[in-house]
Scaffold this motif. Structure first.
Motif, PDB file in Angstrom:
ATOM      1  N   PHE A  53      38.991  79.417 113.796  1.00  0.00           N
ATOM      2  CA  PHE A  53      39.047  77.942 113.718  1.00  0.00           C
ATOM      3  C   PHE A  53      37.929  77.428 112.805  1.00  0.00           C
ATOM      4  O   PHE A  53      38.151  76.568 111.952  1.00  0.00           O
ATOM      5  CB  PHE A  53      38.914  77.331 115.125  1.00  0.00           C
ATOM      6  CG  PHE A  53      38.873  75.829 115.132  1.00  0.00           C
ATOM      7  CD1 PHE A  53      40.048  75.090 115.241  1.00  0.00           C
ATOM      8  CD2 PHE A  53      37.671  75.147 115.003  1.00  0.00           C
ATOM      9  CE1 PHE A  53      40.016  73.695 115.227  1.00  0.00           C
ATOM     10  CE2 PHE A  53      37.624  73.751 114.989  1.00  0.00           C
ATOM     11  CZ  PHE A  53      38.806  73.035 115.105  1.00  0.00           C
ATOM     12  N   SER A  54      36.714  77.972 112.981  1.00  0.00           N
ATOM     13  CA  SER A  54      35.553  77.481 112.204  1.00  0.00           C
ATOM     14  C   SER A  54      35.728  77.763 110.709  1.00  0.00           C
ATOM     15  O   SER A  54      35.238  77.017 109.870  1.00  0.00           O
ATOM     16  CB  SER A  54      34.254  78.110 112.715  1.00  0.00           C
ATOM     17  OG  SER A  54      34.180  79.457 112.306  1.00  0.00           O
ATOM     18  N   GLU A  55      36.467  78.829 110.383  1.00  0.00           N
ATOM     19  CA  GLU A  55      36.704  79.145 108.967  1.00  0.00           C
ATOM     20  C   GLU A  55      37.824  78.269 108.389  1.00  0.00           C
ATOM     21  O   GLU A  55      37.740  77.770 107.280  1.00  0.00           O
ATOM     22  CB  GLU A  55      37.060  80.631 108.824  1.00  0.00           C
ATOM     23  CG  GLU A  55      35.833  81.518 109.041  1.00  0.00           C
ATOM     24  CD  GLU A  55      36.175  82.972 109.323  1.00  0.00           C
ATOM     25  OE1 GLU A  55      35.238  83.750 109.498  1.00  0.00           O
ATOM     26  OE2 GLU A  55      37.379  83.323 109.402  1.00  0.00           O
ATOM     27  N   ARG A  56      38.865  78.088 109.236  1.00  0.00           N
ATOM     28  CA  ARG A  56      40.037  77.346 108.791  1.00  0.00           C
ATOM     29  C   ARG A  56      39.722  75.853 108.642  1.00  0.00           C
ATOM     30  O   ARG A  56      40.145  75.207 107.704  1.00  0.00           O
ATOM     31  CB  ARG A  56      41.138  77.539 109.843  1.00  0.00           C
ATOM     32  CG  ARG A  56      42.542  77.286 109.370  1.00  0.00           C
ATOM     33  CD  ARG A  56      43.561  77.622 110.450  1.00  0.00           C
ATOM     34  NE  ARG A  56      43.338  76.925 111.695  1.00  0.00           N
ATOM     35  CZ  ARG A  56      43.103  77.523 112.868  1.00  0.00           C
ATOM     36  NH1 ARG A  56      43.067  78.848 112.952  1.00  0.00           N
ATOM     37  NH2 ARG A  56      42.919  76.825 113.963  1.00  0.00           N
ATOM     38  N   GLU A  57      38.943  75.338 109.613  1.00  0.00           N
ATOM     39  CA  GLU A  57      38.670  73.888 109.615  1.00  0.00           C
ATOM     40  C   GLU A  57      37.165  73.665 109.633  1.00  0.00           C
ATOM     41  O   GLU A  57      36.630  73.059 110.562  1.00  0.00           O
ATOM     42  CB  GLU A  57      39.320  73.238 110.842  1.00  0.00           C
ATOM     43  CG  GLU A  57      40.818  73.427 110.876  1.00  0.00           C
ATOM     44  CD  GLU A  57      41.507  72.369 111.686  1.00  0.00           C
ATOM     45  OE1 GLU A  57      41.103  71.195 111.616  1.00  0.00           O
ATOM     46  OE2 GLU A  57      42.446  72.724 112.408  1.00  0.00           O
ATOM     47  N   ASN A  58      36.533  74.175 108.583  1.00  0.00           N
ATOM     48  CA  ASN A  58      35.067  74.224 108.579  1.00  0.00           C
ATOM     49  C   ASN A  58      34.394  72.863 108.752  1.00  0.00           C
ATOM     50  O   ASN A  58      33.478  72.723 109.578  1.00  0.00           O
ATOM     51  CB  ASN A  58      34.589  74.935 107.311  1.00  0.00           C
ATOM     52  CG  ASN A  58      33.110  75.210 107.394  1.00  0.00           C
ATOM     53  OD1 ASN A  58      32.307  74.541 106.753  1.00  0.00           O
ATOM     54  ND2 ASN A  58      32.735  76.148 108.257  1.00  0.00           N
ATOM     55  N   GLU A  59      34.837  71.880 107.983  1.00  0.00           N
ATOM     56  CA  GLU A  59      34.172  70.563 108.055  1.00  0.00           C
ATOM     57  C   GLU A  59      34.308  69.948 109.443  1.00  0.00           C
ATOM     58  O   GLU A  59      33.353  69.410 110.002  1.00  0.00           O
ATOM     59  CB  GLU A  59      34.787  69.612 107.034  1.00  0.00           C
ATOM     60  CG  GLU A  59      34.017  69.642 105.728  1.00  0.00           C
ATOM     61  CD  GLU A  59      34.637  68.752 104.692  1.00  0.00           C
ATOM     62  OE1 GLU A  59      35.092  67.639 105.041  1.00  0.00           O
ATOM     63  OE2 GLU A  59      34.691  69.189 103.534  1.00  0.00           O
ATOM     64  N   ARG A  60      35.514  70.089 109.998  1.00  0.00           N
ATOM     65  CA  ARG A  60      35.765  69.542 111.339  1.00  0.00           C
ATOM     66  C   ARG A  60      34.889  70.280 112.361  1.00  0.00           C
ATOM     67  O   ARG A  60      34.287  69.663 113.251  1.00  0.00           O
ATOM     68  CB  ARG A  60      37.258  69.707 111.665  1.00  0.00           C
ATOM     69  CG  ARG A  60      37.650  68.998 112.910  1.00  0.00           C
ATOM     70  CD  ARG A  60      39.159  68.851 113.036  1.00  0.00           C
ATOM     71  NE  ARG A  60      39.490  68.534 114.404  1.00  0.00           N
ATOM     72  CZ  ARG A  60      40.444  69.146 115.102  1.00  0.00           C
ATOM     73  NH1 ARG A  60      41.185  70.081 114.544  1.00  0.00           N
ATOM     74  NH2 ARG A  60      40.675  68.803 116.351  1.00  0.00           N
ATOM     75  N   GLN A 117      39.384  70.847 121.543  1.00  0.00           N
ATOM     76  CA  GLN A 117      39.632  70.700 120.092  1.00  0.00           C
ATOM     77  C   GLN A 117      39.497  72.020 119.330  1.00  0.00           C
ATOM     78  O   GLN A 117      40.170  72.231 118.339  1.00  0.00           O
ATOM     79  CB  GLN A 117      38.661  69.677 119.495  1.00  0.00           C
ATOM     80  CG  GLN A 117      39.036  68.239 119.823  1.00  0.00           C
ATOM     81  CD  GLN A 117      37.919  67.270 119.449  1.00  0.00           C
ATOM     82  OE1 GLN A 117      37.167  67.489 118.515  1.00  0.00           O
ATOM     83  NE2 GLN A 117      37.803  66.194 120.203  1.00  0.00           N
ATOM     84  N   ILE A 118      38.611  72.902 119.798  1.00  0.00           N
ATOM     85  CA  ILE A 118      38.461  74.176 119.065  1.00  0.00           C
ATOM     86  C   ILE A 118      39.454  75.235 119.571  1.00  0.00           C
ATOM     87  O   ILE A 118      39.385  76.398 119.182  1.00  0.00           O
ATOM     88  CB  ILE A 118      36.999  74.709 119.084  1.00  0.00           C
ATOM     89  CG1 ILE A 118      36.513  74.993 120.510  1.00  0.00           C
ATOM     90  CG2 ILE A 118      36.064  73.726 118.373  1.00  0.00           C
ATOM     91  CD1 ILE A 118      35.164  75.716 120.562  1.00  0.00           C
ATOM     92  N   GLY A 119      40.339  74.821 120.459  1.00  0.00           N
ATOM     93  CA  GLY A 119      41.505  75.654 120.779  1.00  0.00           C
ATOM     94  C   GLY A 119      41.335  76.667 121.890  1.00  0.00           C
ATOM     95  O   GLY A 119      42.065  77.653 121.949  1.00  0.00           O
ATOM     96  N   ILE A 120      40.381  76.429 122.826  1.00  0.00           N
ATOM     97  CA  ILE A 120      40.203  77.460 123.854  1.00  0.00           C
ATOM     98  C   ILE A 120      40.659  77.014 125.251  1.00  0.00           C
ATOM     99  O   ILE A 120      40.447  77.712 126.231  1.00  0.00           O
ATOM    100  CB  ILE A 120      38.750  77.984 123.899  1.00  0.00           C
ATOM    101  CG1 ILE A 120      37.780  76.852 124.202  1.00  0.00           C
ATOM    102  CG2 ILE A 120      38.386  78.686 122.606  1.00  0.00           C
ATOM    103  CD1 ILE A 120      36.495  77.346 124.782  1.00  0.00           C
ATOM    104  N   SER A 121      41.293  75.822 125.296  1.00  0.00           N
ATOM    105  CA  SER A 121      41.849  75.403 126.585  1.00  0.00           C
ATOM    106  C   SER A 121      43.331  75.793 126.629  1.00  0.00           C
ATOM    107  O   SER A 121      43.861  76.344 125.661  1.00  0.00           O
ATOM    108  CB  SER A 121      41.679  73.895 126.755  1.00  0.00           C
ATOM    109  OG  SER A 121      42.042  73.520 128.066  1.00  0.00           O
ATOM    110  N   ASN A 122      43.969  75.530 127.728  1.00  0.00           N
ATOM    111  CA  ASN A 122      45.423  75.756 127.814  1.00  0.00           C
ATOM    112  C   ASN A 122      45.997  74.844 128.908  1.00  0.00           C
ATOM    113  O   ASN A 122      45.247  74.097 129.550  1.00  0.00           O
ATOM    114  CB  ASN A 122      45.747  77.239 128.064  1.00  0.00           C
ATOM    115  CG  ASN A 122      45.141  77.751 129.365  1.00  0.00           C
ATOM    116  OD1 ASN A 122      45.007  77.014 130.340  1.00  0.00           O
ATOM    117  ND2 ASN A 122      44.760  79.014 129.381  1.00  0.00           N
TER     118      ASN A 122
END
Ligand code: PMV
Length: 327
Positions: free
Chosen positions: A206-213, A253-258
């Motif tokens: 995620f940090s690489e794909r959406e670095n600014e965010r 937001q960083i994708g670790i919930s479900n």
């Protein structure tokens, strides 16, 4: 060697704020919880055999100098490594040990049970041979923990050793956080096993794909930690609860919930919690919920009725304890 028996115990932990972002240099707030793991050690005259027994298993090692496959350790092997290391350090020979472990820290849901086993075992064995200080115990325990979790940051062993509430940053000395309230938490087991390694990798992508965010989210997480130091110092449960909710949104937001995590969080918040979030790696594991102390039982029952295990906890201030030494 005069001491023949010792007992040590160490607490489990939760990450209150800042998980994942801590991997990228942010601070995290770690909290020791009043769930303990106990290790009892007795010197025995049975060659240099090591007998180990936990709540769920039992094994006898015929000798301490066993060759291990480092990448394929069985359950108790890290403890034998630890015994061997301490025996080498203290130049001990021909001593056998009887080791008993019991724990009220649930396994494998991010509550630091392996950190606590590393801390309590090292404390108990070291105290047979000398009067260890917390630094000795922490350094030894971190080595044991690395055998269990190769990429361990040492955070679990730190908080289990020192107890309380701590501001932790990678490669820096920790700082104690003062708090002025009996903050009351519920830990809820989602029932979903997770892999810390996989979740850390997911966040990396995620940090690489959406670095600014990601950079912006990370800055907000940093601010939340700083604000939480103040709210907890002021004994402000409402403010701390709001920060817990904000921190959870960032983790989402960083994708670790479900869906399961979101469902439980909504249920606890709707039932009257100040705030709830996932704790640790995410994807499953545990949820923490800051609740009004007088509402604790009611909220606990409501979540249990949905079929989840719930553990009420408060902050443990003691860290590792060497409880008994018999000469
Ligand atoms: O779920 P746990 O207790 O393994 O916590 C992992 C915390 C992370 O920040 C995701 C990783 C780390 O090493 O700090």
């Amino acid at each position: 060697m005069n001491i023949r028996e010792s007992t040590a115990s160490a607490p489990g932990k939760i990450i209150l704020f800042g998980e994942h972002f801590v991997v990228y240099g942010n601070p995290a707030i770690l909290m020791a919880v009043n769930m303990r793991l106990n290790v009892y050690i007795k010197v025995i005259h049975d060659g240099n055999k090591i007998h180990i027994q936990s709540d769920s298993r039992k094994k006898i090692y015929d000798q301490i100098n066993i060759k291990f496959k480092k990448d394929k350790l069985s359950f108790f092997d890290p403890i034998i490594h630890t015994c061997r290391k301490i025996f080498d350090q203290e130049k001990i020979q021909n001593v056998g040990l009887n080791i008993k472990i019991n724990s009220d820290i649930p396994n494998g849901i991010g509550l630091g049970s392996s950190g606590a086993v590393s801390v309590a075992t090292n404390a108990a064995i070291l105290s047979i041979f000398k009067k260890p200080n917390k630094t000795d115990i922490f350094l030894n325990a971190s080595e044991t923990e690395k055998l269990i979790h190769k990429y361990s940051s040492g955070a679990d062993c730190l908080i289990s050793t020192v107890g309380g509430l701590v501001l932790y940053k990678k490669n820096q000395k920790y700082r104690r956080i003062n708090y002025n309230n009996k903050f009351s938490f519920l830990i809820i087991d989602t029932g979903i096993k997770h892999s810390t390694k996989k979740m850390v990798e997911k966040v990396k992508k995620f940090s690489e794909r959406e670095n600014e965010r990601f950079i912006k989210i990370k800055e907000t997480a940093n601010q939340i930690c700083n604000d939480a130091i103040k709210t907890m110092k002021n004994g402000d449960e409402i403010g701390t609860g709001l920060l817990i909710r904000e921190n959870h949104k960032l983790l989402e937001q960083i994708g670790i919930s479900n869906v399961v995590i979101e469902k439980i969080i909504k249920k606890t918040n709707d039932a009257g919690a100040f705030g709830s979030k996932l704790t640790g790696a995410g994807g499953g594991g545990s949820i923490i919920s800051l609740v009004p102390i007088e509402e604790k039982e009611r909220i606990k029952k409501r979540i249990e009725n949905q079929g989840y295990r719930v553990f009420p906890v408060i902050i443990d201030n003691q860290g590792v304890l060497i409880k008994k030494i018999v000469r």
